[in-house]
Design an enzyme around this catalytic site. Structure first.
Site, PDB file in Angstrom:
ATOM      1  N   HIS A  16       0.835  -1.201   0.000  1.00 37.58           N
ATOM      2  CA  HIS A  16       0.000   0.000   0.000  1.00 37.58           C
ATOM      3  C   HIS A  16       0.875   1.258   0.000  1.00 37.58           C
ATOM      4  CE1 HIS A  16      -2.874   2.818   2.212  1.00 37.58           C
ATOM      5  NE2 HIS A  16      -3.502   2.504   1.101  1.00 37.58           N
ATOM      6  N   HIS A  58      -1.142  10.646  -2.307  1.00 39.52           N
ATOM      7  CA  HIS A  58      -2.487  10.278  -1.865  1.00 39.52           C
ATOM      8  C   HIS A  58      -3.383  11.500  -1.717  1.00 39.52           C
ATOM      9  CE1 HIS A  58      -5.636   9.505   1.160  1.00 39.52           C
ATOM     10  NE2 HIS A  58      -5.708   8.316   0.574  1.00 39.52           N
TER      11      HIS A  58
END
Length: 299
Positions: A16, A58
């Site tokens: 991730h 992100h």
């Protein structure tokens, strides 16, 4: 080139934002560590810069993961290159993983890292919305991949098997015009309107409107998965725990699952018990070790 899908004895493990427990997320060091850990694939989030480069971040704003501030979309790639995206983590970067100035990555640079893995590897690209450039983000990503040699039929670039993800149903439907459904993942989160309203720190009207929009997005994403429009289901681990009947229904329809973010031993065991196909985790080495010990070969 088509990369054959194995029938693994364990779920596939995606790092991730790279091995983001070890190094700052989305950095060169995090991705190199993920490959060294043996991750089957890596996940990244993408935004567009002001000059239309696809970059790995992100958040829509720079404040949390750099020494910059303000929206990513208002900066050029050159401006972003001058920011520090790794020091906030407080971890020393080994010399082999590059200088601090080399940690920020574009999507083509991540592809080059994955090409150098020396083995088949998977790349899950999350397209972040809302974006000021709207669906131009999707078009730019696909255009870039085509230039890199992406084969839509097999969704590969050399040794890299590519899939696409988004929470945005509009993004998923747009991608389906160019990408086979089996390579598209509809992400879903467990949205509690009352918790969101309280956590946003906004007034009751504005906070309520945003919370209601997020809930509507969740419901539309669920409808896409119920209708088998997208090939992959991408629930968060909280959603898996909170909606067991829905998860069982989707699994029974032979839907392929990619669950995020699975870090604790208990959540890894739960996903393996349910028959989840792919796990996204911040700690790929630890998850791989647990899965290998639990597999017949590891006993």
């Amino acid at each position: 080139m088509t990369i054959e899908e194995p029938l693994p004895q364990r779920p596939l493990v995606f790092a991730h934002r790279g091995a983001s427990a070890a190094f700052a997320e989305h950095t060169r060091a995090a991705y190199l560590q993920a490959l060294a850990d043996g991750a089957d694939g890596v996940e990244c989030d993408v935004h567009l810069t002001r000059d239309q480069h696809v970059v790995l971040l992100h958040d829509a704003n720079l404040d949390r993961t750099s020494d910059g501030t303000g929206p990513v979309a208002e900066r050029t790639l050159r401006e972003l290159r001058h920011l520090d995206f790794s020091s906030w983590k407080g971890v020393r970067i080994p010399e082999a993983y590059g200088a601090r100035s080399a940690q920020f990555l574009t999507l083509p640079e991540l592809l080059d890292i994955l090409r150098g893995a020396g083995r088949p590897v998977r790349l899950a690209i999350e397209l972040k919305h809302p974006s000021p450039y709207q669906l131009k983000l999707e078009d730019r990503v696909l255009e870039l991949l085509r230039r890199e040699g992406w084969d839509p039929a097999g969704s590969t670039v050399d040794n890299v098997a590519v899939t696409f993800m988004s929470f945005s149903p509009d993004s998923v439907r747009h991608l389906l015009r160019s990408v086979p459904a089996q390579y598209i993942c509809q992400l879903v989160d467990d949205i509690n309107i009352h918790e969101i309203r309280g956590g946003l720190g906004l007034g009751p009207i504005t906070g309520g409107a945003i919370a209601n929009l997020m809930k509507a997005t969740q419901l539309e994403g669920e409808r896409i998965l119920d209708g088998r429009v997208a090939g992959l289901a991408g629930p968060g681990i909280d959603y898996v725990r909170g909606h067991p009947a829905t998860i069982k229904r989707w699994l029974a329809s032979c839907r392929r699952f990619r669950v995020w973010t699975v870090d604790s031993p208990e959540d890894v065991a739960l996903c393996q018990e349910l028959g989840i196909h792919e796990l996204t985790t911040n700690v790929p080495a630890r998850v791989l070790s647990q899965l290998q010990l639990a597999s017949p070969q590891g006993r």
